[in-house]
Design an enzyme around this catalytic site. Structure first.
Site, mmCIF file in Angstrom:
data_model
loop_
_atom_site.group_PDB
_atom_site.id
_atom_site.type_symbol
_atom_site.label_atom_id
_atom_site.label_comp_id
_atom_site.label_asym_id
_atom_site.label_seq_id
_atom_site.Cartn_x
_atom_site.Cartn_y
_atom_site.Cartn_z
ATOM 1 N N HIS A 1 -22.870 11.855 -9.224
ATOM 2 C CA HIS A 1 -22.278 11.560 -7.790
ATOM 3 C C HIS A 1 -22.226 12.501 -6.849
ATOM 4 C CE1 HIS A 1 -19.136 12.217 -10.579
ATOM 5 N NE2 HIS A 1 -18.448 12.500 -9.283
ATOM 6 N N HIS B 1 -19.763 13.766 -3.772
ATOM 7 C CA HIS B 1 -18.695 13.320 -2.912
ATOM 8 C C HIS B 1 -19.002 13.632 -1.488
ATOM 9 C CE1 HIS B 1 -15.396 13.566 -6.570
ATOM 10 N NE2 HIS B 1 -16.669 14.024 -6.909
HETATM 11 P P1 AMP Z 1 -15.670 14.172 -10.371
HETATM 12 O O1 AMP Z 1 -14.702 15.063 -10.759
HETATM 13 O O2 AMP Z 1 -16.606 14.863 -9.640
HETATM 14 O O3 AMP Z 1 -16.342 13.311 -11.631
HETATM 15 O O4 AMP Z 1 -15.124 12.861 -9.807
HETATM 16 C C1 AMP Z 1 -14.821 11.561 -9.953
HETATM 17 C C2 AMP Z 1 -14.574 10.881 -8.873
HETATM 18 O O5 AMP Z 1 -14.529 9.800 -9.018
HETATM 19 C C3 AMP Z 1 -12.800 11.239 -8.599
HETATM 20 O O6 AMP Z 1 -12.851 11.991 -7.343
HETATM 21 C C4 AMP Z 1 -12.091 9.905 -8.708
HETATM 22 O O7 AMP Z 1 -11.071 9.566 -7.782
HETATM 23 C C5 AMP Z 1 -13.490 8.811 -8.652
HETATM 24 N N1 AMP Z 1 -13.102 7.487 -9.324
HETATM 25 C C6 AMP Z 1 -12.915 7.416 -10.775
HETATM 26 N N2 AMP Z 1 -12.923 6.000 -10.845
HETATM 27 C C7 AMP Z 1 -13.128 5.493 -9.621
HETATM 28 C C8 AMP Z 1 -13.050 3.945 -9.359
HETATM 29 N N3 AMP Z 1 -12.662 3.074 -10.038
HETATM 30 N N4 AMP Z 1 -13.281 3.545 -7.977
HETATM 31 C C9 AMP Z 1 -13.570 4.925 -7.256
HETATM 32 N N5 AMP Z 1 -13.541 6.153 -7.486
HETATM 33 C C10 AMP Z 1 -13.155 6.496 -8.620
#
Ligand code: AMP
Length: 132
Positions: A97, A99
Site C-alpha cells: 500500500h 500512503h
Molecule cells: P504501514 O505501517 O505502512 O503498514 O501502515 C498501515 C496503515 O494501515 C496504518 O497507517 C494504519 O492506520 C492503517 N490501517 C490499519 N488498519 C486499517 C483499517 N481497518 N482501515 C483503515 N486503515 C487501516
C-alpha cells in the site's frame, strides 16, 4: 489472502471509507491519519510490497495518485502530497500500500531521526565501496 486485513476490506468483510476503486486498486481513508484525508492506495491483488508489483501496476498507481492529488486540492485546498510506502521493518500491514498524505502546512508532518546518524562522508564511503 485469508488473514489479511486489507484483503478483508477489499472483499467488503471489514468496513472502510472507500474513496476510489477500479480493476486494479482500492483506495480508502487511513483509520489513523497524519493529516485530514490520508488514504491508502492498495492493489486488489495481495502482494507484499513494491518488490512484487508489476510495472503495469506501479504506472497505474502513479496515475491514480496524480488524479487523487487534484481531487484533494480541489476539495480540501491541500497543497501537495507526501507519498510513503513502508516495506520491511516499517511495514505494519503486509499487503502492499502507498500512503497519500495531503499537505496543508509545512510542518504538519515531521520525520525525526531517532538516533545519532553517521556523517554524510561516512555514509558515502560505504556507498562507494559497496554500490559501485
Ligand atoms: P504501514 O505501517 O505502512 O503498514 O501502515 C498501515 C496503515 O494501515 C496504518 O497507517 C494504519 O492506520 C492503517 N490501517 C490499519 N488498519 C486499517 C483499517 N481497518 N482501515 C483503515 N486503515 C487501516
Amino acid at each position: 489472502m485469508e488473514d489479511c486485513i486489507f484483503c478483508k476490506i477489499i472483499k467488503g468483510d471489514i468496513p472502510c471509507k472507500k474513496i476510489y476503486e477500479d480493476d486494479l486498486v482500492y483506495v480508502f481513508l487511513d483509520i489513523n491519519p497524519h493529516t485530514n484525508g490520508e488514504c491508502l492506495v492498495v492493489p486488489k491483488k495481495h502482494i507484499l510490497d513494491f518488490h512484487d508489483a508489476s510495472d503495469e501496476l506501479m504506472i497505474h498507481m502513479n496515475n491514480v495518485i496524480k488524479d487523487l492529488e487534484i481531487k484533494y486540492h480541489l476539495a480540501f485546498k491541500s497543497d501537495g502530497l507526501t507519498i510513503i510506502h513502508n516495506s520491511g521493518i516499517g511495514q505494519e500491514v503486509k499487503h502492499f500500500h502507498i500512503h497519500l498524505i495531503p499537505r496543508y502546512e509545512l510542518r504538519d508532518i515531521t520525520l525525526i531521526a531517532e538516533r545519532e546518524l553517521k556523517t554524510l562522508d561516512e555514509v558515502y564511503e560505504t556507498i562507494e565501496k559497496e554500490f559501485f
